[in-house]
Write a protein that holds these residues in place. Structure first.
Motif, short mmCIF file in Angstrom:
data_model
loop_
_atom_site.label_atom_id
_atom_site.label_comp_id
_atom_site.label_asym_id
_atom_site.label_seq_id
_atom_site.Cartn_x
_atom_site.Cartn_y
_atom_site.Cartn_z
N UNK A 29 0.84 -1.20 0.00
CA UNK A 29 0.00 0.00 0.00
C UNK A 29 0.87 1.25 0.00
N UNK A 30 0.45 2.21 -0.79
CA UNK A 30 1.11 3.51 -0.85
C UNK A 30 0.15 4.55 -0.27
N UNK A 31 0.72 5.63 0.24
CA UNK A 31 -0.09 6.66 0.88
C UNK A 31 -0.44 7.76 -0.12
N UNK A 32 -1.71 8.13 -0.14
CA UNK A 32 -2.16 9.26 -0.96
C UNK A 32 -1.85 10.57 -0.22
N UNK A 33 -1.97 11.66 -0.95
CA UNK A 33 -1.74 12.98 -0.37
C UNK A 33 -2.64 13.23 0.84
N UNK A 34 -3.88 12.72 0.79
CA UNK A 34 -4.83 12.94 1.89
C UNK A 34 -4.61 11.98 3.07
N UNK A 35 -3.59 11.14 2.98
CA UNK A 35 -3.26 10.23 4.08
C UNK A 35 -3.88 8.86 3.97
N UNK A 36 -4.86 8.69 3.08
CA UNK A 36 -5.46 7.37 2.90
C UNK A 36 -4.49 6.47 2.11
N UNK A 37 -4.72 5.19 2.20
CA UNK A 37 -3.83 4.23 1.56
C UNK A 37 -4.50 3.65 0.31
N UNK A 38 -3.66 3.28 -0.68
CA UNK A 38 -4.15 2.70 -1.92
C UNK A 38 -3.26 1.49 -2.23
N UNK A 39 -3.87 0.45 -2.79
CA UNK A 39 -3.12 -0.75 -3.17
C UNK A 39 -2.13 -0.39 -4.27
N UNK A 40 -0.89 -0.78 -4.10
CA UNK A 40 0.17 -0.46 -5.04
C UNK A 40 -0.14 -0.95 -6.46
N UNK A 41 -0.58 -2.19 -6.59
CA UNK A 41 -0.83 -2.74 -7.93
C UNK A 41 -1.86 -1.91 -8.70
N UNK A 42 -2.95 -1.55 -8.05
CA UNK A 42 -4.00 -0.77 -8.72
C UNK A 42 -3.51 0.63 -9.05
N UNK A 43 -2.73 1.21 -8.17
CA UNK A 43 -2.28 2.59 -8.36
C UNK A 43 -1.23 2.73 -9.46
N UNK A 44 -0.44 1.68 -9.70
CA UNK A 44 0.71 1.81 -10.61
C UNK A 44 0.53 1.13 -11.96
N UNK A 45 -0.47 0.27 -12.10
CA UNK A 45 -0.67 -0.45 -13.36
C UNK A 45 -0.87 0.53 -14.52
N UNK A 46 -0.14 0.31 -15.60
CA UNK A 46 -0.28 1.11 -16.81
C UNK A 46 0.36 2.49 -16.73
N UNK A 47 1.18 2.73 -15.71
CA UNK A 47 1.76 4.07 -15.52
C UNK A 47 3.28 4.03 -15.60
N UNK A 48 3.87 5.18 -15.85
CA UNK A 48 5.30 5.38 -15.70
C UNK A 48 5.50 5.71 -14.22
N UNK A 49 6.32 4.93 -13.52
CA UNK A 49 6.47 5.08 -12.07
C UNK A 49 7.78 5.79 -11.76
N UNK A 50 7.65 6.97 -11.15
CA UNK A 50 8.77 7.84 -10.86
C UNK A 50 8.92 8.01 -9.35
N UNK A 51 10.05 7.59 -8.82
CA UNK A 51 10.35 7.84 -7.41
C UNK A 51 10.93 9.24 -7.29
#
Length: 188
Positions: A29-51
């Protein structure tokens, strides 16, 4: 009955992608700006991922933020699907939250209390503040903050940029987004 099943029978099978031995995955899980958490797989699928390695107290990081905002906005307006994951070098959780709320876009982050993951990412890609050098003995510091690293789903480094100053981004402008598009993760 299930106890009489043949020992070699496989009831279900899933393909697990091979990862390099030294790759320690992003958290589930990754943290959103509002503090809620989101599943990593759903959040990153189909995207360019930049640390994005940065900190509120860093003047160069604050100077780079308008460039980061523009890249994110322009990429997502053109359906390029850039996802930014903030890897904090802030002194405490309140500082990180204030920085994200006040100055960041609608980006994700590694939770501040997940220091182990933040430190693994800093060590793996050699991106950390000069003041953190003593925390990474024997690790080559390839870039200070701000810096960005675009990664593959297996953690391979695809792009590594020291953004103090952001010369390559400034020179290429939005064309750099075209370069980065080839690094889009597979869709879910």
């Amino acid at each position: 009955s299930s106890s009489s099943s043949h020992p070699l029978e496989v009831s279900s099978c899933s393909v697990i992608p091979m990862r390099p031995a030294d790759w320690l995955a992003l958290p589930d899980e990754l943290q959103r700006k509002d503090g809620t958490m989101v599943k990593q797989e759903a959040a990153l699928a189909g995207k360019v991922v930049l640390l994005f390695f940065s900190a509120e107290w860093c003047p160069a990081c604050n100077s780079f933020l308008p460039t980061m905002h523009k890249l994110y906005k322009d990429s997502n307006e053109r359906d390029r699907k850039l996802e930014v994951i903030y890897v904090s070098s802030d002194h405490d959780a309140a500082m990180k939250d204030r920085y994200m709320q006040g100055k960041h876009g609608d980006w994700l982050s590694i939770a501040f209390d997940d220091k182990a993951t933040r430190d693994r990412l800093k060590a793996k890609y050699g991106c950390f503040a000069g003041s953190e050098t003593s925390s990474f003995p024997g690790i080559e510091r390839r870039a200070g903050i701000p810096s960005i690293v675009i990664i593959s789903p297996t953690g391979d480094e695809l792009v590594h940029m020291d953004c103090d100053p952001a010369t390559e981004i400034d020179n290429k402008g939005n064309e750099i987004l075209d370069d980065w598009l080839q690094h889009q993760w597979p869709a879910a």
